[in-house]
Design an enzyme around this catalytic site. Sequence first.
Site, PDB file in Angstrom:
ATOM      1  N   HIS A 156       0.218   7.885   4.464  1.00 14.63           N
ATOM      2  CA  HIS A 156      -1.118   8.389   4.140  1.00 14.63           C
ATOM      3  C   HIS A 156      -1.309   9.854   4.520  1.00 14.63           C
ATOM      4  O   HIS A 156      -2.276  10.481   4.105  1.00 14.63           O
ATOM      5  CB  HIS A 156      -2.202   7.511   4.779  1.00 14.63           C
ATOM      6  CG  HIS A 156      -2.353   7.649   6.261  1.00 14.63           C
ATOM      7  ND1 HIS A 156      -1.711   6.832   7.163  1.00 14.63           N
ATOM      8  CD2 HIS A 156      -3.077   8.513   7.006  1.00 14.63           C
ATOM      9  CE1 HIS A 156      -2.042   7.172   8.395  1.00 14.63           C
ATOM     10  NE2 HIS A 156      -2.864   8.203   8.330  1.00 14.63           N
ATOM     11  N   ASP A 201       3.133   2.203   4.918  1.00 20.20           N
ATOM     12  CA  ASP A 201       2.586   3.423   5.513  1.00 20.20           C
ATOM     13  C   ASP A 201       3.648   4.241   6.245  1.00 20.20           C
ATOM     14  O   ASP A 201       3.455   4.668   7.386  1.00 20.20           O
ATOM     15  CB  ASP A 201       1.413   3.136   6.457  1.00 20.20           C
ATOM     16  CG  ASP A 201       0.600   4.408   6.746  1.00 20.20           C
ATOM     17  OD1 ASP A 201       0.685   5.352   5.940  1.00 20.20           O
ATOM     18  OD2 ASP A 201      -0.089   4.453   7.786  1.00 20.20           O
ATOM     19  N   SER A 215      -1.394  10.222  13.332  1.00 19.56           N
ATOM     20  CA  SER A 215      -0.748   9.494  12.243  1.00 19.56           C
ATOM     21  C   SER A 215       0.593  10.116  11.879  1.00 19.56           C
ATOM     22  O   SER A 215       0.694  11.324  11.660  1.00 19.56           O
ATOM     23  CB  SER A 215      -1.638   9.485  11.001  1.00 19.56           C
ATOM     24  OG  SER A 215      -2.792   8.725  11.220  1.00 19.56           O
TER      25      SER A 215
END
Length: 343
Positions: free
Chosen positions: A76, A106, A186
């Site tokens: 993402h 992901d 992330s």
Amino acid sequence: MIKKIVSLCLILVVSIASFAQNLPSLYKKVNSSIVVIKTVNNVSAGKGDKQKVSTEGGLGSGVLISDDGLIWTASHVVHSADKVAVKFTDGDIYEAEVLSSNPLADVALIKVLGDFQLNKKHIAVIGNSDEMSIGEDIFVIGAPLGVEQTLTKGIISGRISPEKIGNDFAQVEYLQTDAAINQGNSGGPMFNMKGEVIGIASFILSQSGSSAGLGFGTTSNIAKKVLMDQPNLWTGMEFLILSDELAEVFNLPQEAGLLVLSVTSKGLGSKMGLRGGYMKAVIEGQEMLIGGDVILEVAGIQLNSSEGMKMLRNKMSTFKKGETYLVKYLRAGEVRMKAMLHK
């Protein structure tokens, strides 16, 4: 009995002291493998104008895994990026390209462009996530809220299968941790106490939007499987699976399909000439951009599930240069077909 209690206490004290002493040296050893990732995304302004585009910046983290500039991160972070730049601890900044991205797990693989200089940068070692036990110490390095090279520590709190979280997650296993993870973490690595990467920071569960001790990372074994052991594929699209009631709402000619939310100027979606959404909507509490194409089939494979995406990835790896395949999609209520040349 008293001797046993004293002995146990001494063991705990020694273990805690060992952890405290090892962590600074481990951080010093591995931190130069961490990169800050900044992206530029060109997306629809979302106001019903098909032509108007707005530019958005993204922030994430990643980890260097090879001497030629391969980097693991979260899907993402880069999946819909038009431009990607990575910054190392020594100040080196490079443009990068997306080689492979798997939104369902992901995780993504990117590569530095140009003349990459390794110098004293550390190449992270990939560990075996199956060997991690609940309760083991781990640490995370990333750029939460843009604060670079931030270290947080915690334990493996659990192993979470997607059905325990929700149906929107891929059929993979996540490592749960109480180490603080926030926006910007992330794609950053989760390390074991050997300094090996055993997970890639993916998401948090929080009512406030900030860390609440419920952080999750895709396991290193899953990342290795989908990024290193399978054919590279980057669609460059954000999409939503339309099935059941949603398939009826969008009046699909089949039981399910992929609603294209956005398309980067690069990647497979752009090559197919597909269009993303341009109008903001909220359907059953979920915000999305609607008005984009709905992919029905690619090369005879219906893209109505995560399994369909896996089948397409495998089939495209068998295509030879110059071979053609058909893309079937729904645009403005009309089913269209387009022949694509595999390059």
